[in-house]
Structure formats: structure tokens, C-alpha cells
Design a protein around this motif. Structure first.
Motif, mmCIF file in Angstrom:
data_model
loop_
_atom_site.group_PDB
_atom_site.id
_atom_site.type_symbol
_atom_site.label_atom_id
_atom_site.label_comp_id
_atom_site.label_asym_id
_atom_site.label_seq_id
_atom_site.Cartn_x
_atom_site.Cartn_y
_atom_site.Cartn_z
ATOM 1 N N GLN A 17 31.254 26.472 88.139
ATOM 2 C CA GLN A 17 30.506 24.671 88.018
ATOM 3 C C GLN A 17 31.217 23.612 87.911
ATOM 4 O O GLN A 17 30.919 23.600 87.435
ATOM 5 C CB GLN A 17 29.788 25.858 86.967
ATOM 6 C CG GLN A 17 28.304 26.814 87.473
ATOM 7 C CD GLN A 17 27.476 26.403 86.413
ATOM 8 O OE1 GLN A 17 27.973 26.497 85.170
ATOM 9 N NE2 GLN A 17 27.261 27.858 86.350
ATOM 10 N N MET A 18 31.896 23.471 89.086
ATOM 11 C CA MET A 18 32.516 21.737 88.762
ATOM 12 C C MET A 18 31.807 20.996 88.516
ATOM 13 O O MET A 18 32.450 20.393 88.208
ATOM 14 C CB MET A 18 33.332 21.792 90.154
ATOM 15 C CG MET A 18 34.246 23.133 90.999
ATOM 16 S SD MET A 18 35.492 23.361 89.331
ATOM 17 C CE MET A 18 36.567 22.259 89.701
ATOM 18 N N SER A 19 30.697 20.619 88.856
ATOM 19 C CA SER A 19 30.449 19.073 88.182
ATOM 20 C C SER A 19 29.931 19.680 86.665
ATOM 21 O O SER A 19 29.823 18.180 85.564
ATOM 22 C CB SER A 19 28.754 19.284 89.206
ATOM 23 O OG SER A 19 29.284 18.954 90.821
ATOM 24 N N THR A 20 29.571 20.109 86.884
ATOM 25 C CA THR A 20 29.400 20.543 84.899
ATOM 26 C C THR A 20 30.430 20.275 83.855
ATOM 27 O O THR A 20 31.002 19.709 82.884
ATOM 28 C CB THR A 20 28.630 21.843 84.232
ATOM 29 O OG1 THR A 20 27.324 22.389 85.742
ATOM 30 C CG2 THR A 20 28.147 21.778 83.144
ATOM 31 N N LEU A 21 31.357 21.302 84.870
ATOM 32 C CA LEU A 21 32.687 21.510 84.299
ATOM 33 C C LEU A 21 33.596 19.689 84.352
ATOM 34 O O LEU A 21 34.236 20.002 82.476
ATOM 35 C CB LEU A 21 33.650 22.054 84.809
ATOM 36 C CG LEU A 21 35.111 21.879 84.891
ATOM 37 C CD1 LEU A 21 35.629 22.619 83.432
ATOM 38 C CD2 LEU A 21 35.992 22.846 86.082
ATOM 39 N N PHE A 22 33.285 19.201 84.771
ATOM 40 C CA PHE A 22 33.511 17.687 84.654
ATOM 41 C C PHE A 22 33.226 16.913 84.177
ATOM 42 O O PHE A 22 33.423 15.988 83.291
ATOM 43 C CB PHE A 22 33.359 17.229 86.564
ATOM 44 C CG PHE A 22 34.397 17.538 87.247
ATOM 45 C CD1 PHE A 22 35.497 15.614 87.849
ATOM 46 C CD2 PHE A 22 34.844 17.905 87.820
ATOM 47 C CE1 PHE A 22 36.234 15.809 88.427
ATOM 48 C CE2 PHE A 22 35.935 18.332 88.527
ATOM 49 C CZ PHE A 22 36.662 17.543 89.119
ATOM 50 N N CYS A 23 31.807 17.361 83.788
ATOM 51 C CA CYS A 23 31.280 16.328 83.088
ATOM 52 C C CYS A 23 31.968 16.995 81.586
ATOM 53 O O CYS A 23 31.565 15.446 80.828
ATOM 54 C CB CYS A 23 29.635 16.176 82.409
ATOM 55 S SG CYS A 23 28.615 16.617 84.292
ATOM 56 N N ALA A 24 31.703 17.963 80.885
ATOM 57 C CA ALA A 24 32.273 18.129 80.246
ATOM 58 C C ALA A 24 34.003 17.697 79.328
ATOM 59 O O ALA A 24 33.422 17.352 78.631
ATOM 60 C CB ALA A 24 32.492 20.219 80.295
ATOM 61 N N ALA A 25 34.688 18.135 80.675
ATOM 62 C CA ALA A 25 36.001 16.785 80.304
ATOM 63 C C ALA A 25 35.561 15.367 79.658
ATOM 64 O O ALA A 25 35.951 15.229 79.060
ATOM 65 C CB ALA A 25 36.803 17.356 81.640
ATOM 66 N N LEU A 26 34.380 14.551 80.297
ATOM 67 C CA LEU A 26 34.423 13.421 79.850
ATOM 68 C C LEU A 26 33.443 13.154 79.234
ATOM 69 O O LEU A 26 33.948 12.383 78.535
ATOM 70 C CB LEU A 26 33.377 13.244 81.563
ATOM 71 C CG LEU A 26 32.816 11.975 80.968
ATOM 72 C CD1 LEU A 26 34.117 10.912 81.492
ATOM 73 C CD2 LEU A 26 31.701 10.879 82.603
#
Length: 281
Positions: free
Chosen positions: A242-251
Motif C-alpha cells: 500500500q505505497m500511498s499509505t506508506l508514503f503518508c506514514a513516512a511523511l
């Protein structure tokens, strides 16, 4: 009868609005280039996606990341608060224990020569290699997360504070001795104020390190469900692609670290701006 004239304002009070406007102008000018770079980066991101059409689970678009942020904001907020809890505990322990260890090392030269090299050696050990040991010792949960974050955050405090305590001007020490100051008075009135900028420098580094350590601790030994932090969320979304959510968590992790750093920098400026050059405009 002539009207009573108001007393003229002093030059310093008249110059305050102009000084405030200059600060705002300089702040906006310093912000303009980073914002422009961000806009260019997002434009290139969108252009690359439109050009090569990669799979969404490999290379999400800014729009999909925005949608994930809108759909999962509550989960992201809860995870960020849980990570913040572990980071705050680790930061406070690193400030307390790091300061006490620095006082001990600076007060006993034999201990400094014997133990300080080991603090540097231990700092070079990757936390991912120590995390399984911590997990065995403390179990799954907040104690393991705080321990992982503490290991990362405490050494900048020890290194900077010890350097400050040992760097006190020798002529000032001799002056205190000449006037009959006790070691306790020299510590309180000379060595601690001299080391305070170094201590805050260590705290600023420890603030970001505590967030990183908390995320790593959650990744390796974190809690799931409602008590999971950003590290657990990153591990879960990565396993599900779930790359979009992963990017959100990293941000969210990056923003949390920046906010923590800014908060400690503001406290440092408050205590140092009136007397130390490092905190003056």
C-alpha cells in the motif's frame, strides 16, 4: 489653552515595527526557494508518472498519496501520537541520563578516559542489530520502543554536554579558585552555564533521533492494532504494498521529527538568546 502634546516615542519603540517587518520579509524570502523547489519536484514527479505509467503499487502519484491521506487521516493521526509518546519518553530520559552521565564523566577524569571511548563505540552499533536483544529483554510494547529510541538519542547529549563541561575557560576556573569558590559553586555558576549551549545542541540532535529511534523500535518491536505507531504502520503497509499509505506514514514521521526539532530549538533560543551568541538573530 494649547493642547497637550503627546510625548514622542523613543527610537527603539519606533524601530520595533520596522524590525518585525524585516524579520517577516527575511522569513518569506528564505521560504520562497524551498517552496519553489518543492513545486518543481512535484511537477517532475507527475511528469514522470504520466510519461512512464508505472504500477501504482510501485510508484504512487501525489494525487493518490493525497487521497490516502484523506481516507486514513485518523489512523495516521493515532499512529503519529503513539510514536510521539515513545519519542517524548526517550527524549526526556536521554536529557536526564545524558546530563547526569556527562556530569560524572567530566567530574572524574579517570572515568572519562576509561568510559567515553565506549560511548562512541556503542553509538556506532546499528540499532537494528540491538533491537532483537531489546525485544527479548523487554518484550513487545512501549518499553522496547523507548529503549530503542533512548539508545539513539542519548549519545548526542552525552557527547555535546561532556565537551561543554570540559571546555570551560581555564582562566575563569583559576579566577573562581582565586576568589575561594568551592567546586560546587564553580559547577553551578561557571561550568553549567558554559556547557548549556552544548547541552541544548545535544538536545536538538536528540529530538530528531528520538523520533527515528521510536519509529525503528515500532518497526522491530512495536505494538499493533490501535496502539501501533508509525513504525508499525510502515511495516504493515509495506508488506501489503500500500505505497500511498506508506508514503503518508513516512511523511508524517518526517513532519513529526521536524516539529520536535523546532520545539526544542525554540526552547533553546528562549534560554540562550539573552546572553549567548549562538541564539541571537
Amino acid at each position: 489653552m494649547s493642547a497637550i502634546e503627546a510625548p514622542p516615542r523613543s527610537a527603539s519603540s519606533a524601530a520595533q515595527p520596522g524590525r518585525a517587518r524585516r524579520r517577516v520579509t527575511l522569513w518569506l524570502q528564505s521560504l520562497a526557494l524551498p517552496v519553489a523547489a518543492l513545486v518543481i519536484f512535484l511537477a517532475l514527479w507527475v511528469a514522470l508518472v504520466e510519461m512512464f505509467h508505472p504500477a501504482p503499487y510501485l510508484y504512487p502519484t501525489p494525487g493518490s498519496i493525497g487521497s490516502a491521506l484523506h481516507d486514513h487521516w485518523q489512523l495516521l493521526l493515532e499512529s503519529t501520537l503513539n510514536t510521539l509518546q515513545g519519542a517524548v519518553w526517550a527524549f526526556m530520559l536521554s536529557a536526564l541520563l545524558g546530563g547526569l552521565i556527562s556530569l560524572l564523566l567530566s567530574a572524574v577524569p579517570v572515568l572519562y578516559k576509561a568510559l567515553f571511548p565506549y560511548t562512541v563505540i556503542i553509538q556506532t552499533i546499528p540499532i537494528i542489530a540491538v533491537a532483537p536483544i531489546i525485544l527479548i529483554w523487554f518484550g513487545v510494547g512501549m518499553p522496547s520502543i523507548v529503549a530503542c529510541a533512548l539508545i539513539i538519542a542519548i549519545f548526542p547529549v552525552i557527547a555535546n554536554t561532556t565537551t561543554g563541561l570540559r571546555s570551560t575557560d581555564e582562566s575563569l576556573r583559576q579566577l573562581f579558585t582565586l576568589y575561594g569558590a568551592t567546586p560546587w559553586q564553580t559547577l553551578i555558576k561557571l561550568r553549567l552555564p558554559f556547557a548549556l549551549p552544548y547541552f541544548f545542541a545535544g538536545l536538538r540532535i536528540a529530538a530528531g533521533a528520538a523520533v527515528v529511534g521510536s519509529v525503528v523500535g515500532e518497526y522491530m518491536a512495536g505494538m499493533g492494532g490501535k496502539h501501533g505507531g508509525l513504525g508499525f504502520l510502515i511495516a504493515e503497509t509495506a508488506s501489503r504494498l500500500q505505497m500511498s499509505t506508506l508514503f503518508c506514514a513516512a511523511l508524517a514521521s518526517a513532519l513529526l521529527g521536524i516539529a520536535f526539532f523546532v520545539a526544542i530549538s525554540s526552547v533553546s533560543t528562549y534560554f540562550l538568546s539573552s546572553w549567548h551568541e549562538s541564539a541571537r538573530d
